[in-house]
Design a protein around this motif. Sequence first.
Motif, PDB file in Angstrom:
ATOM      1  N   GLU A  37      44.682  38.517  31.625  1.00  5.26           N
ATOM      2  CA  GLU A  37      45.892  37.802  31.211  1.00  5.26           C
ATOM      3  C   GLU A  37      47.011  37.928  32.237  1.00  5.26           C
ATOM      4  O   GLU A  37      48.134  37.501  31.994  1.00  5.26           O
ATOM      5  N   GLY A  38      46.740  38.523  33.374  1.00  6.90           N
ATOM      6  CA  GLY A  38      47.738  38.611  34.439  1.00  6.90           C
ATOM      7  C   GLY A  38      48.650  39.808  34.371  1.00  6.90           C
ATOM      8  O   GLY A  38      49.663  39.854  35.066  1.00  6.90           O
ATOM      9  N   PRO A  90      46.800  42.681  37.349  1.00  3.58           N
ATOM     10  CA  PRO A  90      45.370  42.497  37.653  1.00  3.58           C
ATOM     11  C   PRO A  90      44.978  43.298  38.889  1.00  3.58           C
ATOM     12  O   PRO A  90      45.762  43.452  39.830  1.00  3.58           O
ATOM     13  N   PRO A 119      51.573  32.730  37.742  1.00  2.00           N
ATOM     14  CA  PRO A 119      51.341  33.340  36.430  1.00  2.00           C
ATOM     15  C   PRO A 119      52.245  32.730  35.382  1.00  2.00           C
ATOM     16  O   PRO A 119      53.355  32.269  35.658  1.00  2.00           O
ATOM     17  N   PRO A 126      48.415  39.131  43.011  1.00  2.00           N
ATOM     18  CA  PRO A 126      48.469  38.018  42.071  1.00  2.00           C
ATOM     19  C   PRO A 126      47.199  37.958  41.239  1.00  2.00           C
ATOM     20  O   PRO A 126      46.170  38.479  41.633  1.00  2.00           O
ATOM     21  N   PRO A 127      47.272  37.322  40.075  1.00  2.00           N
ATOM     22  CA  PRO A 127      46.083  37.222  39.227  1.00  2.00           C
ATOM     23  C   PRO A 127      44.990  36.408  39.895  1.00  2.00           C
ATOM     24  O   PRO A 127      45.246  35.621  40.808  1.00  2.00           O
TER      25      PRO A 127
END
Length: 824
Positions: free
Chosen positions: A224-225, A228, A301, A317-318
């Motif tokens: 879900e970010g 991560p 995100p 970043p995700p």
Amino acid sequence: MSASPPPMPGDAARFAAVDAPPRVRRLLGALLGLARQSLTAPLTLTVVELEHELLRDAERARNGQVQADLLAQARQIHPFSEGFSQRFLEQLAQAFAALFAPPGEAPARAEPVRAAMPTLTLVNDVDIDRDIVLVDIMRRELQRSANALQLLGQRMAVLAAAPALDAEHVPLGPSTLCAIVRRLGDEGGLELDAQLALYRSFERQVLERLGELLERANVLLGHEGVLPGLVYTPYLARSAATRRIVTQPGRTAGAAAAARPRATPVTSWNGANSSATRSWSAMMHDTLGGMAGPEPPVPAPTSGLPSASAANAATPPPLPSPSVDLAAPAMSALHQLLAGARGAIAPAGDAGNAGHTADVGSAGLATQAAAPGSAASAATQVRPVATAVPSATVDAVLMQLQTRIAHGAASHSMADLQAALLSQLRAEHGDDAALTVKDGDTLDLLGLLFQQIRHEQRPQSTTNDLVGRLQVPLARAALADPGFFVRDEHPARELLNTIAELSASGLQADDLDPQLVQKIERTVETVVEQYHDDPEVFAAAHDEVQQHLRAAAHKAELAERRHVEAARGKERLEVARQQATALIEHCCAQHQPPRFVQTLLRQAWADVLTLTQLRHGEDSALWEQRLQQTTRIADITSQAPGGEHAADDLLCAELEAAVLQIGCHQDEAHAIARRLSTPGGEDDSSSRTELTARLKARTRLGEQANGHDTRRLAPLARSALEEDCYRQLRTLPFGTWFEFVINQQGDLHRQRLSWYSLVTEHALFVNPRGQKVAEYTLDTLARLMALEQARIVTEDNGRLIDRAWQATLRTLRTLAGNRLGDPA
């Protein structure tokens, strides 16, 4: 591991009043739904097992009153069990909501259980008993799930816009869960025995499954970010001696290597680095450089998460969403790399074959022709272009080969598989039939990957055949999915990695449970029989294999605990013996009793003091009595014999009773007591020679029958490298895996450092089944590390399949470097 299913509507609505963004409330509902899914069944089993345990205790009761009490407590369990799991989850939801409440307005929740301090307080003994049991349970679980709790504490802090949570304050942590079960036991009116039984059942049914829940919660938040890619690396402070080595000019190469920062050791039970999965697309970009093209765009995100700290801003970043096409540029670079490798290897005389598509396995890269469009295709075409067979036809032939393997046919290498595939295609479609460039490159890459995997496997292992049987289903999956080589955590690759690591080079034949191997063999057979273009078959098989491995790890952990408890008992014995020896040496130096009396004190009476300290502790009245008796012995025996002082008959009786407890015979104990309670240590009723012989023949407390001497000898001087290894060993976490060189050929054996003592310097090693295999001193282990006969398995080595893929990319890049004008 896949993310959990969406939360129930009731779970999301439960946090409607929480002062947080909508996305945070949704994630809280998802976490509660995940807890409901994972804990409902274990919580139900907890109260069921509690009732059965009370009934069993009632059947074994010593008298009717005890039996009646236990039956009465068992009857209380039925009303207590109604809605137990729902009440538990309700209080867990309150613990989640309390993270967002302002100070002083937090809803009532169970406070984390803390260790009872040894102070004089007006606390009921019942509370102390419960605290002791719960604290011991929490301590064990905190050690097992330390890494997952650290990661979840960081992620929960991001949701709450607060500093990182300690392990004791994580809502899904063992401290909070134990506090909830204690509060429910109080509210249910359970008596002490029933509550203690409840705690033990709760540990067996719930806490032993907690590691999986924490891991799934981390995966859910990571997808879900929420931070991560977060990993936990404990900081190991360097000693002053090591810092001096770093700053000294002109230090030796060995010292410089020892002073480099050390990677985190692997401590998971299967000995593999399952927590450090690298992105294959990132590995390709790192290895291929500009050939892989620019990295794909990463979507921003979703807003709604509060900014917690500067550390969150520095978080990677995700991962890209599935809609981002990762396969196109990466596979294009791989096609170019394979074409360059073939062009670099192929003989110059084969340039006329450039018009053919790829038609041989990876083992035959040297005889393959380059694909159309590559540098080799500029040559004049002599032969007609081969007929490319559609991928659907190739899959149909592979399905026939898979059916043969499912019916018992032997599995071969990937090169043999490609040869059989081409032979079947040409028999059905003519001699010019060949694979397309895409299909040929995919099979070549798979062949190189399997080749690297075989290099890391133990020869003649029963699990090697399992890897071979998976080749055809994996080939079909790779041909059907263009993202097989770039998609992160592909289920087919995850299954291949798990099976391949069972036969890793550091394992021996007896390291794997035969029952575990049989279960995994059945799972592989299921994949071979049931795979038909459905990747969920691999995901289900991987989950089943992981379930088998978790069960085996739990079994091994139980076996390891027994060895660790035995080793800790030896440590306590050694500490007690050292204290008794120090006390007697001080007494002998101060009073100077006769030499024979000193011998009796250092042997028989030292065992008495050791046994008293182990059984009753230093704070007991009996220990104080033993100290007084020791002083009295020194006073009496240091006096001249035949004087005005007579033997102390009362002391003699006390000493005789004490010496009998360490295993001496009645006459031997009486003779020892007489000499320790008589002036000068003289006794006409016993012979010194006979008593000395008996003492030498008697096995000391805690020693084996062979008379093993447990006294620690001063170690020889260590070199600078050995000293640095020794200091590192004293800071390693329990459970660290080592690899030992076992022969002159350099074969390795992987063993787990289960426990070591800084007091006795002993280190206990077990195999992956939890069986004791070796015991070293830290000094010996440090010398083996300095000689490179032992090394720590670290997380920077990555997983087996990740190492194999990196080696494949490096091999191709090396072969194609000159061809493509790359300086590499």
